[in-house]
Design an enzyme around this catalytic site. Structure first.
Site, PDB file in Angstrom:
ATOM      1  N   ARG A  75      -9.181 -11.827 -36.594  1.00 52.12           N
ATOM      2  CA  ARG A  75      -9.139 -10.819 -34.999  1.00 52.12           C
ATOM      3  C   ARG A  75      -7.886 -11.284 -34.486  1.00 52.12           C
ATOM      4  O   ARG A  75      -7.158 -12.180 -34.633  1.00 52.12           O
ATOM      5  CB  ARG A  75     -10.415 -11.576 -34.352  1.00 52.12           C
ATOM      6  CG  ARG A  75     -11.624 -11.456 -34.794  1.00 52.12           C
ATOM      7  CD  ARG A  75     -12.276 -10.153 -34.605  1.00 52.12           C
ATOM      8  NE  ARG A  75     -13.546  -9.997 -35.526  1.00 52.12           N
ATOM      9  CZ  ARG A  75     -13.544  -9.666 -36.487  1.00 52.12           C
ATOM     10  NH1 ARG A  75     -12.621  -9.202 -37.395  1.00 52.12           N
ATOM     11  NH2 ARG A  75     -14.851  -9.231 -37.148  1.00 52.12           N
TER      12      ARG A  75
ATOM     13  N   CYS B 227     -10.187  -6.385 -34.398  1.00 53.52           N
ATOM     14  CA  CYS B 227      -9.825  -6.357 -35.608  1.00 53.52           C
ATOM     15  C   CYS B 227      -8.359  -6.484 -35.668  1.00 53.52           C
ATOM     16  O   CYS B 227      -7.717  -5.585 -35.095  1.00 53.52           O
ATOM     17  CB  CYS B 227     -10.241  -5.367 -36.446  1.00 53.52           C
ATOM     18  SG  CYS B 227     -12.118  -5.458 -36.689  1.00 53.52           S
TER      19      CYS B 227
ATOM     20  N   HIS C 191     -13.561  -2.255 -30.778  1.00 51.43           N
ATOM     21  CA  HIS C 191     -13.227  -1.629 -32.000  1.00 51.43           C
ATOM     22  C   HIS C 191     -11.642  -1.303 -31.824  1.00 51.43           C
ATOM     23  O   HIS C 191     -11.293  -0.731 -30.891  1.00 51.43           O
ATOM     24  CB  HIS C 191     -13.809  -0.430 -32.433  1.00 51.43           C
ATOM     25  CG  HIS C 191     -15.372  -0.475 -32.821  1.00 51.43           C
ATOM     26  ND1 HIS C 191     -15.686  -1.330 -34.072  1.00 51.43           N
ATOM     27  CD2 HIS C 191     -16.500  -0.550 -32.332  1.00 51.43           C
ATOM     28  CE1 HIS C 191     -17.025  -1.531 -34.362  1.00 51.43           C
ATOM     29  NE2 HIS C 191     -17.612  -1.028 -33.228  1.00 51.43           N
TER      30      HIS C 191
END
Length: 224
Positions: free
Chosen positions: A210, A201, A123
């Site tokens: 991405r 991300c 993340h």
């Protein structure tokens, strides 16, 4: 009593309750956002520390394969540019549970130090945000992957923000990533390499794109 008083009083009560409902709804939205931005990160960092402790304890007792409540673990990742205390566990798969406790090792990709592509996802915001600062990485920066037997040192071959692709671009986790865009960012196209790929991300909030960083193995060291 005037016949117009009751309807007006009813309207005022309706407006009052509507206002209360809107305030409560707004408070709920703010609470949810605060939990997503801060609460999940606090919880995930506790999970990262817990998984890291379990891995280190297992290695200390001679066990190579480690099972945690967040999934099977195989390695720890250190990125010196992110600080001396940066140590994130690597868990098998990319389930929400795994990504909420560290890096997820993409199924079907190479293991640490193996020929092929050791592909990791993490993340960038919320849930521990292990790759929040990926754009700060530069070509040549080191990524240390610790296992019980060895520490594998990779060096980035691209900057952290050099490559952004749609989430459908699965080529980035291939054994030898080959960018379909002529002249695009990719590892050297030589077979038999031992590569690493970091994916997260591309923006801090919702995005279908991405951000990708590639690296190659440059050294192996005995683990302490």
């Amino acid at each position: 009593m005037s016949t117009t008083t009751r309807p007006r009083a009813g309207v005022r009560r309706a407006v009052l309750w509507l206002g209360i409902a809107m305030i409560l709804a707004g408070a709920g939205v703010i609470g949810y956002v605060a939990w997503e931005l801060y609460g999940t990160t606090v919880l995930s960092r506790e999970r990262q520390q817990d998984a890291t402790s379990k891995i280190e304890e297992a290695w200390g007792s001679g066990r190579t394969e480690v099972s945690t409540e967040f999934g099977s673990a195989e390695a720890l990742v250190e990125i010196p540019r992110f600080g001396e205390d940066y140590r994130i566990p690597v868990l098998e798969g990319t389930s929400d549970r795994a990504l909420g406790a560290g890096f997820g090792h993409l199924d079907g990709t190479a293991g640490p130090g193996e020929v092929g592509n050791f592909a990791l996802a993490g993340h960038r915001i919320t849930h521990g945000e292990p790759l929040r600062d990926l754009p700060k990485l530069r070509e040549g920066d080191k990524i240390r992957v610790l296992t019980r037997e060895k520490t594998y040192v990779y060096a980035l071959t691209s900057d952290g923000d050099d490559l952004v692709v749609p989430f459908t671009s699965v080529w980035v986790t291939d054994r030898l990533p080959d960018n379909p865009e002529p002249g695009g960012v990719e590892p050297a196209q030589r077979k038999g390499q031992r590569l690493i790929t970091l994916t997260t991300c591309s923006e801090l909030f919702h995005t279908d794109n991405r951000m990708i960083a590639f690296g190659k193995l440059v050294a192996e060291e005995p683990s302490a």
